[in-house]
Design a protein around this motif. Structure first.
Motif, short mmCIF file in Angstrom:
data_model
loop_
_atom_site.label_atom_id
_atom_site.label_comp_id
_atom_site.label_asym_id
_atom_site.label_seq_id
_atom_site.Cartn_x
_atom_site.Cartn_y
_atom_site.Cartn_z
N GLU A 185 0.73 -1.28 0.08
CA GLU A 185 -0.15 0.09 0.15
C GLU A 185 0.73 1.11 0.03
O GLU A 185 0.47 2.29 -0.21
CB GLU A 185 -0.94 0.00 1.31
CG GLU A 185 -0.34 -0.06 2.50
CD GLU A 185 -0.19 -1.71 2.97
OE1 GLU A 185 -0.10 -1.93 4.04
OE2 GLU A 185 -0.05 -2.45 1.95
N ASN A 186 2.00 1.14 0.35
CA ASN A 186 2.90 2.37 0.45
C ASN A 186 3.89 2.37 -0.85
O ASN A 186 4.66 3.43 -0.94
CB ASN A 186 3.96 2.13 1.51
CG ASN A 186 3.25 2.26 3.06
OD1 ASN A 186 2.21 3.04 3.14
ND2 ASN A 186 3.82 1.37 3.71
N GLY A 187 3.39 1.50 -1.94
CA GLY A 187 4.28 1.63 -3.24
C GLY A 187 5.50 1.09 -3.07
O GLY A 187 6.29 1.41 -3.89
N ARG A 188 5.78 0.18 -2.12
CA ARG A 188 7.24 -0.55 -2.16
C ARG A 188 6.88 -2.25 -2.45
O ARG A 188 6.02 -2.38 -2.23
CB ARG A 188 7.70 -0.43 -0.58
CG ARG A 188 7.73 1.01 -0.18
CD ARG A 188 8.68 1.20 1.31
NE ARG A 188 8.78 2.61 1.48
CZ ARG A 188 9.12 2.80 2.78
NH1 ARG A 188 9.33 2.07 3.69
NH2 ARG A 188 9.38 4.01 3.07
N LEU A 189 8.25 -2.48 -2.68
CA LEU A 189 8.26 -3.95 -3.11
C LEU A 189 7.97 -4.77 -1.71
O LEU A 189 8.25 -4.37 -0.50
CB LEU A 189 9.66 -4.25 -3.57
CG LEU A 189 10.00 -3.90 -4.89
CD1 LEU A 189 11.33 -4.13 -5.27
CD2 LEU A 189 9.07 -4.66 -6.02
N ARG A 190 7.28 -5.80 -2.06
CA ARG A 190 7.04 -6.64 -0.75
C ARG A 190 8.14 -7.31 -0.11
O ARG A 190 9.05 -7.64 -0.83
CB ARG A 190 5.94 -7.81 -1.08
CG ARG A 190 4.59 -7.00 -1.47
CD ARG A 190 3.55 -8.10 -1.68
NE ARG A 190 2.24 -7.45 -2.03
CZ ARG A 190 1.47 -6.70 -1.19
NH1 ARG A 190 1.63 -6.87 0.08
NH2 ARG A 190 0.33 -5.97 -1.89
#
Lengths: 277, 268
Positions: free
Chosen positions: B258-263
């Motif tokens: 949801e923060n636009g980062r890779l998991r």
């Protein structure tokens, strides 16, 4: 050697090699030619100052200083070879064994090592001289034994370092036995460290021989030795300082040469720099 | 009959258990991937199979290679198996070769050692052949070079040549491509695939794409246990264990949280 490698050779190594080369040259030349017989006693020419015929003059027995220095260089090299040989031949396998063998054996070897290390080398040599009779050989075997701990320690730490590398693991994974690993992998990779230690020990041995001969426990007369030349100059030090200065400089050149050679070799053989060559 | 059978393997350092109750088998010609994060026990498992655990570690359980029990086998017998019946390619090709020995000699040695070549000269010739088989350019010359004269990829080829020299029935690759750049990785993987048709292969990695390329089956290790195993296709399409799902999600470079980062994989 490539030109690139020549450039990286440190001046320390070059200067050391030149000084050591000078000593070797003197020793080799002395077999072929000396200006005078270094042991010939001649009252007619005693205590001459430097002249054309006697470049550094003569001592109290009329012996030529130059000839004595030249033949004395042989003694110096002989001394170094014997002492370093004894130390390396005993110390290296002990160190490798201490690193590769069972832990209790390693501890035992290293504690005995500390014991020898704690004993002053010159005292050991004097004891040897008293028991087996003073000679260059006994003195140097004693100095060699006293130097064993340095070789054992360096061989041990080098071995531990090599044993922890992945290529030793890979060698074991390929089915190499422990002895074969010591012989094929450890020894070639600690050889550099040991060569450096040899040249430093060489310098110490040369100095020790001089000191022992000075004390009368080293080289017996009439074999020329730089240390004994110093000793014989003692009573005339105030009137003929030349007699002490000439062998003194010779000793200093040899010791400095071997030390610089050791330093220079260390810089060149340092495994941490190996990748950059 | 399977080449390698591991049953109920435990490895511990004092009170700490590093590997717990690990069981798996690898058959002839089968290629199995072992994945999991750093410290999950992958390499320890491999070392146990090779009998190369360091002295502080103790293994219990059963490991059999072609019916021979590895756990508790004396060092002398182990060293006869290593390099002949089983061999290993290490992660770091820069350090896994002896810097003071020509690489051709290092390859030839593993053959003379196990007497798979009658004499020194034929071992030497076989070494040059092998260096050609792992596609080192100019194998004659390569055989005479020292490790520092070769690139990382070339050294890994040499390592592979050493590992393959005696046609081992089991080849273990411990992250063989991790230290190499991507184009070289692909070449090394191709080589491993091309040269291990008959051998059992245990391939340790944390690169899921590599597993998908090389392996048929996959074992997932987490915290010293095998938490999931099965065909690569099944495990990767329908992961059952939470860790496997997170691992797969984190390797998807297009999905973001949801923060636009890779998991990433969470630890709790």
């Amino acid at each position: 050697m490539t030109t690139a490698a020549m450039k990286r050779r440190t001046p320390t190594l070059t200067v050391g090699a030149i000084l050591v080369g000078l000593v070797v040259l003197l020793a080799v030349m002395s077999f072929l030619w000396t200006p005078h017989d270094p042991t010939r006693v001649d009252a007619a020419v005693r205590l001459l100052g430097p002249t054309g015929d006697y470049l550094f003059g003569t001592d109290k027995f009329g012996r030529d200083l130059v000839s004595q220095i030249m033949v004395g260089a042989r003694t110096t090299l002989y001394v170094g070879v014997v002492a370093v040989g004894v130390a390396a031949v005993i110390g290296t396998p002990l160190g490798i064994l201490a690193a590769m063998g069972p832990r209790w054996l390693g501890e035992f070897v290293m504690r005995v090592n500390d014991l020898v290390l704690a004993f002053p080398a010159l005292l050991l040599a004097i004891m040897f001289g008293a028991v087996f009779g003073a000679s260059t050989l006994t003195a140097m075997i004693a100095i060699g034994i006293a130097t064993v701990p340095s070789f054992a320690r360096i061989a041990r730490s080098g071995t531990l370092q090599v044993m922890s590398t992945e290529y030793v693991l890979a060698a074991r994974a390929a089915g190499r036995s422990r002895f074969a690993i010591a012989h094929r992998h450890v020894l070639p990779n600690v050889a550099g460290l040991l060569i450096v230690q040899s040249s430093v020990s060489f310098a110490i041995a040369v100095l020790a021989e001089a000191a022992l001969s000075f004390l009368g426990f080293g080289t017996r007369p009439p074999t020329p030795s730089w240390g004994r030349m110093l000793q014989e100059s003692q009573e005339l030090l105030a009137v003929q300082p030349r007699l002490a200065i000439v062998p003194g400089i010779a000793i200093a050149i040899a010791v400095l040469g071997f030390n610089l050679l050791g330093d220079g070799l260390r810089d060149r053989l340092d495994p941490r720099l190996a990748g950059r060559r | 009959m399977s080449v390698l059978t591991v049953h109920g393997l435990n490895v511990s350092a004092g009170d700490a258990e590093l590997v717990r109750d690990v069981s798996f088998t690898i058959g002839k010609g089968e290629r199995v991937g072992l994945i999991g994060e750093s410290g999950s026990g992958k390499s320890v498992t491999a070392s146990a199979v090779m009998g190369l655990l360091s002295e502080e570690l103790t293994a219990s359980g059963s490991i059999t290679l072609n019916g021979k029990q590895i756990v508790g086998m004396p060092e002398r017998q182990l060293s006869r198996l290593r390099g002949r019946d089983m061999s290993m390619v290490f992660q770091e090709p820069m350090t896994a070769l002896n810097p003071a020995m020509q690489v051709g000699k290092q390859v030839a040695e593993v053959m003379s050692l196990h007497r798979t070549q009658p004499d020194r000269r034929s071992a030497r010739a076989a070494a040059v052949d092998l260096l050609g088989r792992v596609r080192l350019p100019d194998p004659q010359r390569a055989a005479k070079s020292y490790p520092h004269q070769l690139s990382g990829g070339q050294r890994q080829r040499v390592m592979l040549a050493i590992a393959l020299a005696n046609n081992p029935s089991l080849l273990i690759c411990d992250e063989p491509t991790t230290a190499l750049d991507v184009t070289v990785q692909a070449q090394i993987l191709d080589l491993i695939l091309a040269n291990t048709n008959d051998s059992a292969l245990l391939f340790i990695t944390h690169d899921l794409a590599v597993v998908a390329t090389v392996c048929e089956r996959v074992l997932v290790m987490y915290n010293g246990r095998i938490v999931e195993s099965g065909l690569v296709r099944d495990v990767f399409t329908a992961p059952e264990h939470r860790y496997t799902r997170q691992l797969l999600a984190s390797s998807d470079l297009e999905a973001t949280d949801e923060n636009g980062r890779l998991r990433t994989v969470s630890h709790d």
